[in-house]
Structure formats: structure tokens, C-alpha cells
Design a protein around this motif. Structure first.
Motif, PDB file in Angstrom:
ATOM      1  N   ASP A  41      -8.672   6.078  -0.324  1.00  0.00           N
ATOM      2  CA  ASP A  41      -8.287   4.898   0.450  1.00  0.00           C
ATOM      3  C   ASP A  41      -6.874   4.466   0.032  1.00  0.00           C
ATOM      4  O   ASP A  41      -6.444   4.658  -1.104  1.00  0.00           O
ATOM      5  CB  ASP A  41      -9.257   3.737   0.206  1.00  0.00           C
ATOM      6  N   THR A  82      -4.961  -1.315   0.963  1.00  0.00           N
ATOM      7  CA  THR A  82      -6.277  -1.642   1.501  1.00  0.00           C
ATOM      8  C   THR A  82      -7.243  -1.991   0.378  1.00  0.00           C
ATOM      9  O   THR A  82      -8.043  -2.931   0.484  1.00  0.00           O
ATOM     10  CB  THR A  82      -6.814  -0.462   2.323  1.00  0.00           C
ATOM     11  N   ARG A 114      -6.450  -5.457  -1.001  1.00  0.00           N
ATOM     12  CA  ARG A 114      -6.901  -6.527  -0.110  1.00  0.00           C
ATOM     13  C   ARG A 114      -8.419  -6.677  -0.171  1.00  0.00           C
ATOM     14  O   ARG A 114      -8.949  -7.785  -0.142  1.00  0.00           O
ATOM     15  CB  ARG A 114      -6.451  -6.247   1.323  1.00  0.00           C
ATOM     16  N   ALA A 115      -9.124  -5.561  -0.284  1.00  0.00           N
ATOM     17  CA  ALA A 115     -10.589  -5.641  -0.370  1.00  0.00           C
ATOM     18  C   ALA A 115     -11.029  -6.351  -1.648  1.00  0.00           C
ATOM     19  O   ALA A 115     -11.952  -7.180  -1.634  1.00  0.00           O
ATOM     20  CB  ALA A 115     -11.185  -4.233  -0.303  1.00  0.00           C
TER      21      ALA A 115
END
Length: 530
Positions: A98, A102, A105-106
Motif C-alpha cells: 500500500d 494511504t 492517513r489510515a
């Protein structure tokens, strides 16, 4: 023996001793009990009394886009680490190929954190975590990819090293621009504050060149109470905002004081004197005589026979019957007042004499002094109220007589500070010096000192009291014939009683008032003409 009975009743009645009572002072003592300082409620934030906008420290520094000089930036304390206070709840996550933004942010959504990620941040993440603290996982990613974490309030910023370098280069460029900016001169009139004090506060804001030397200058003009400032345009804006914050009207405080002094004295002297003469015939040519005085003989020059008579004890101690006293314990004078006396003489045709004299004196005095001084002072300025006298002291040094004066005063020093509109901090010092003429050194009286110093918080208009500057004195004395003076009832015939008591107290009531600014008259519409 009616006279003896009357004398005994008089002697016992003179024992009554009235204790000093506060009288008028009770009212002030009751008020002192009601004037205990209390813990005030937390004051609300003070409202500004001017139309100028409120500034915090950071807002003043950033007024009109102005920046503090580089020297001021370097002097600021280091900001706390951005990794402090990060969430520590345990999480379990799994990421396979990933994108790094991302993943960050997760993680931010999982912990409820606001995260701003630089566009320069890139890379892929393969991560498998089971039951690990969130801050450990997040910090591990930052370190593993060589990123920089910064905190701006509630916002976490994730930057690359290239982003940090660009920020430093931009700040250096801006600093060079400030150092090369042209200087301007502006005059700031100072209305309320001390111009020199404000000038000292502004000096750290002066811009500096690349060698660290000050480019600008600040000059104080005492005649016009103004500051002449030469600085860059941006720094002039910052200084103007700071001057507006510092040059404000200083509150004035009215200090009302009630100084209550009371002095009560009671003294009593009770004494007795008695004696007599008694004789008894033992034989045709012999007589036994008893007298408390000495024996004096008188010789007849014709017959050559000596006749003995009762003598006297000391001058003016002969008694009514001129026979002297066996118990000579009269009441003593109090000050310039002599005691009152009562005496009687009992005798018969045989020449027996009983001579008794009672003397007594009692003094009661009370002085109440109430003074109500008041004084107005500025915030954080000392106010002094003093009353008393100077006492001359004589000293001899090198055969030269010198006269020096020492203060014996009641002095009250108050320094108020307005913390909020309804709360005042008081620094109080009360001192009372009293001359004691009963104790002297080299002919000079001693000075008894009483002093109290305290700090406390008082609401506007409330009253506090300083007490404890008091002195109570009791003296009891008894002089008499050993053994006989302690006999019940009859012991009064063989002793002298002297009792005295004194009471002094000072109460100081302090009431501060913050003087309000007069409100301007409202612009009422003019009345219409009929």
C-alpha cells in the motif's frame, strides 16, 4: 469595739478590684471577627476597557505580516517534541504493497488524529502488526522512511528532509530581506506608562544585521514623553502593537484605614498602719509598758531620776497618738496622687492606746483612639501612612554631646496590585513603636517594637483586619509580716497589697477600592422646540 469592726469592714471592702472592660472597643473587636480574609472565587478574565483589539503574544509579533528578528527567533525556547502526547491505544493492522500516504492517513483515522502529508512523501508499505501501541507504529513508519514529524497545534505534519531544507532556505531568504529592508523613523507618544520602561521592552525586537549588530534604535524624549524609533516597516508595526498593549491607564486604588487603639490601666494600693501603748503595774515601784516604738528616757535634773516613755519609729510615722506603728505598711502613691487614709485612736484613763490607720488608692484609666486616614496610590506603587513622634536620644562621644532622634510611630505600608476588576493583592506591613520610659539605658528610654508583614487577596471594597499588636500586663504584690500576713481575715492587719493591670491593643482595618474610570456623558438628542 464598734470602731474596730468598722475598720475591718472597710479593709475588706477595699479589696474589690474592677477588671478593665473593653467598652467602646467591643464594637471594633466584633467587626474584626467579621473581617476575616476569605478565599475568593477564581476571577473571570479581565475585560478590556479600550476599543483597541486584544492581542496575544504571538498576534503582536505577527501584526501586519511583521516578523521578529532572527536573534529573537533563536532566543525562543525549543518547541516540545511532536511525538509527545501521541495516542497509545493498541492496534492490529495489515498492509500489503500500500502507498505510504494511504497508510499514514489510515492510521490517523484510527486514532482520531489530524494529519497533513507533504506531496513529496512516497513509497509502499508492507506491514503486519498485532496488538501494538499506536504511537510506536506511527513513529516507526516515520523513522523507517526518513520522514520528519512536526506538530502545529492539533495538526500533525509529515515532511521529507527536502521539505525541511526548503523551509530553512525560505526562512533565510526572508531574514535577508528583513536585514536589507530600509529603515523608517516613527514617533510614539507615551501617555500613561514610563517611556524608559517601554523602551527596554522594545529593545529585544530591534532588527540585526548578519553580524548580530542592531540596525535600528530607540530614543526616549523625556520632554514630550515619546519614543523615537528607527526600524523597518514590519518591525515598526510589531512595536506599535506592543506599545498599544503596554501603554494603558494604570488603575488607582483608594486605601481606607481605620486604626483603633485602646489603652486601659488599673492600679490599686491598699495598706495598713497600727500601733499603740499598753502598760501594767507589776509592783509599787515598777511598771511594764509595751509599745511598737523604741524607748526614750528623760532624766529629772533635780532628783536625778530617769523616766522612760514610749518612743517613735521614724519621722512622720508617729501615728495619731504619737506612739509609732508596730505594723507600718501604708499604701504607696500612684504617680502624683497620694492615697486616702482613715484612722482612729482608742485609749483609756490608764494611758493605754490603740492607734490604727487605713490607706487606699485606686486608679482606673482608659484611652480610646480612632483615626481614619485614607490615601490613593497607583497600582503596584507603595502607599505609606505614618503617625507618631521622634524621641531624642543623647549620646556622649569624645566629650561631645550628640542628640539623635529615633522614630516611635504607628506606620502602615500598603502596596496594592489589581489582579482583576474585583480582586486586589495587598502587601501589608504594620509597625507600632512605643516608648517605654520605665526602662532606660544611659538615661534614654527603650523603644518597644511591634511589627506585622503579610500578603493577601482582597475583593474590591472588602475589609480585612490586622490584629495581634496587643499587650496585656498584670502585676500583683504583697508585703507583710511573715506568717501573720497569711492568716484568714486577720492577715489583712499585717500586710500591704499592691495590684496593677494594663491592656493595650491596636486593630488596623484596611478597605481597598479600585477607582473606576468616569463614564462619558451619553449623547442625548436635543429637545425639540414646541
Amino acid at each position: 469595739m464598734p470602731l474596730a469592726a468598722f475598720a475591718a469592714l472597710l479593709l475588706l471592702g477595699c479589696q474589690a478590684n474592677t477588671q478593665p472592660t473593653p467598652g467602646m472597643f467591643e464594637e471594633w473587636q466584633a467587626r474584626a471577627e467579621r473581617s476575616r480574609p476569605v478565599i475568593p472565587a477564581a476571577p473571570q478574565q479581565k475585560q478590556k476597557k479600550t476599543d483597541q483589539p486584544e492581542h496575544t503574544g504571538s498576534e503582536i509579533g505577527a501584526a501586519k505580516g511583521a516578523r521578529l528578528p532572527a536573534s529573537s527567533q533563536k532566543a525562543q525556547p525549543a518547541a516540545p517534541s511532536a511525538r509527545q502526547d501521541l495516542p497509545s491505544q493498541k492496534i492490529s493492522v495489515r498492509f500489503v504493497d500500500d502507498a505510504l500516504p494511504t497508510v499514514l492517513r489510515a492510521l490517523g483515522r484510527m486514532a482520531g488524529q489530524n494529519i497533513l502529508i507533504s506531496p513529496s512523501v512516497g513509497g509502499t508499505v508492507n506491514l503486519h502488526i498485532e496488538n501494538m501501541p499506536w504511537d510506536v507504529v506511527f513513529s516507526g513508519l516515520i523513522d523507517a522512511y526518513g520522514l520528519v514529524l512536526r506538530r502545529d497545534g492539533q495538526l500533525l505534519r509529515v515532511l521529507t528532509m527536502e521539505d525541511v531544507k526548503r523551509e530553512v532556505e525560505r526562512q533565510d531568504l526572508e531574514q535577508q530581506k528583513i536585514e536589507a529592508a530600509p529603515l523608517r523613523t516613527r514617533v510614539f507618544p507615551i501617555e500613561y506608562a514610563d517611556p524608559a520602561g517601554i523602551a527596554e521592552s522594545l529593545k529585544p525586537m530591534l532588527s540585526k544585521d548578519e553580524d548580530g549588530k542592531e540596525r535600528g534604535s530607540i530614543t526616549v524624549n523625556q520632554h514630550s514623553r515619546s519614543l523615537i524609533v528607527t526600524e523597518t516597516e514590519d518591525n515598526l508595526a510589531s512595536m506599535a502593537a506592543l506599545i498599544a498593549e503596554l501603554d494603558r491607564p494604570t488603575p488607582q486604588i483608594l486605601i481606607e484605614a481605620h486604626i483603633v487603639e485602646t489603652s486601659q490601666d488599673t492600679a490599686r494600693e491598699l495598706g495598713i498602719q497600727w500601733g499603740g501603748f499598753w502598760q501594767e503595774s507589776l509592783a509599787a515601784d515598777r511598771t511594764l509598758a509595751l509599745t511598737p516604738g523604741g524607748v526614750a528616757g528623760v532624766t529629772d535634773q533635780t532628783t536625778g531620776r530617769t523616766t522612760y516613755q514610749a518612743g517613735t519609729r521614724g519621722q512622720n510615722r508617729t501615728g495619731i497618738g504619737t506612739q509609732g506603728f508596730g505594723v507600718d505598711l501604708p499604701a504607696q502613691a500612684i504617680g502624683n496622687f497620694e492615697p486616702a487614709s482613715f484612722g482612729f485612736l482608742l485609749f483609756n484613763n490608764s494611758g493605754d492606746i490603740l492607734d490604727m490607720q487605713l490607706s487606699a488608692l485606686q486608679k482606673e484609666g482608659k484611652i480610646n483612639i480612632l483615626s481614619q486616614p485614607s490615601i490613593v496610590t497607583l497600582d503596584n506603587n507603595e502607599a505609606v501612612i505614618e503617625s507618631g513622634r521622634d524621641i531624642p536620644f543623647q549620646t556622649i562621644e569624645d566629650n561631645t554631646v550628640k542628640i539623635e532622634y529615633k522614630e516611635a510611630t504607628l506606620k502602615l505600608t500598603v502596596t496594592p496590585h489589581v489582579i482583576a476588576d474585583s480582586l486586589i493583592k495587598l502587601d501589608l506591613e504594620a509597625k507600632k513603636d512605643e516608648v517605654d520610659f520605665t526602662q532606660s539605658v544611659g538615661g534614654n528610654p527603650t523603644i518597644i517594637k511591634k511589627q506585622a508583614h503579610t500578603q493577601l487577596l482582597v475583593e474590591d471594597g472588602a475589609t480585612v483586619v490586622i490584629a495581634g499588636l496587643s499587650k496585656e500586663r498584670t502585676s500583683r504584690g504583697k508585703t507583710g509580716v511573715p506568717g501573720l500576713q497569711n492568716l484568714p481575715l486577720l492577715g489583712r492587719l499585717f500586710r500591704n497589697d499592691a495590684n496593677s493591670s494594663g491592656f493595650e491593643e491596636v486593630l488596623i482595618f484596611i478597605t481597598p477600592h479600585v477607582l473606576s474610570t468616569p463614564q462619558p456623558a451619553s449623547d442625548a438628542p436635543a429637545p425639540t422646540q414646541p
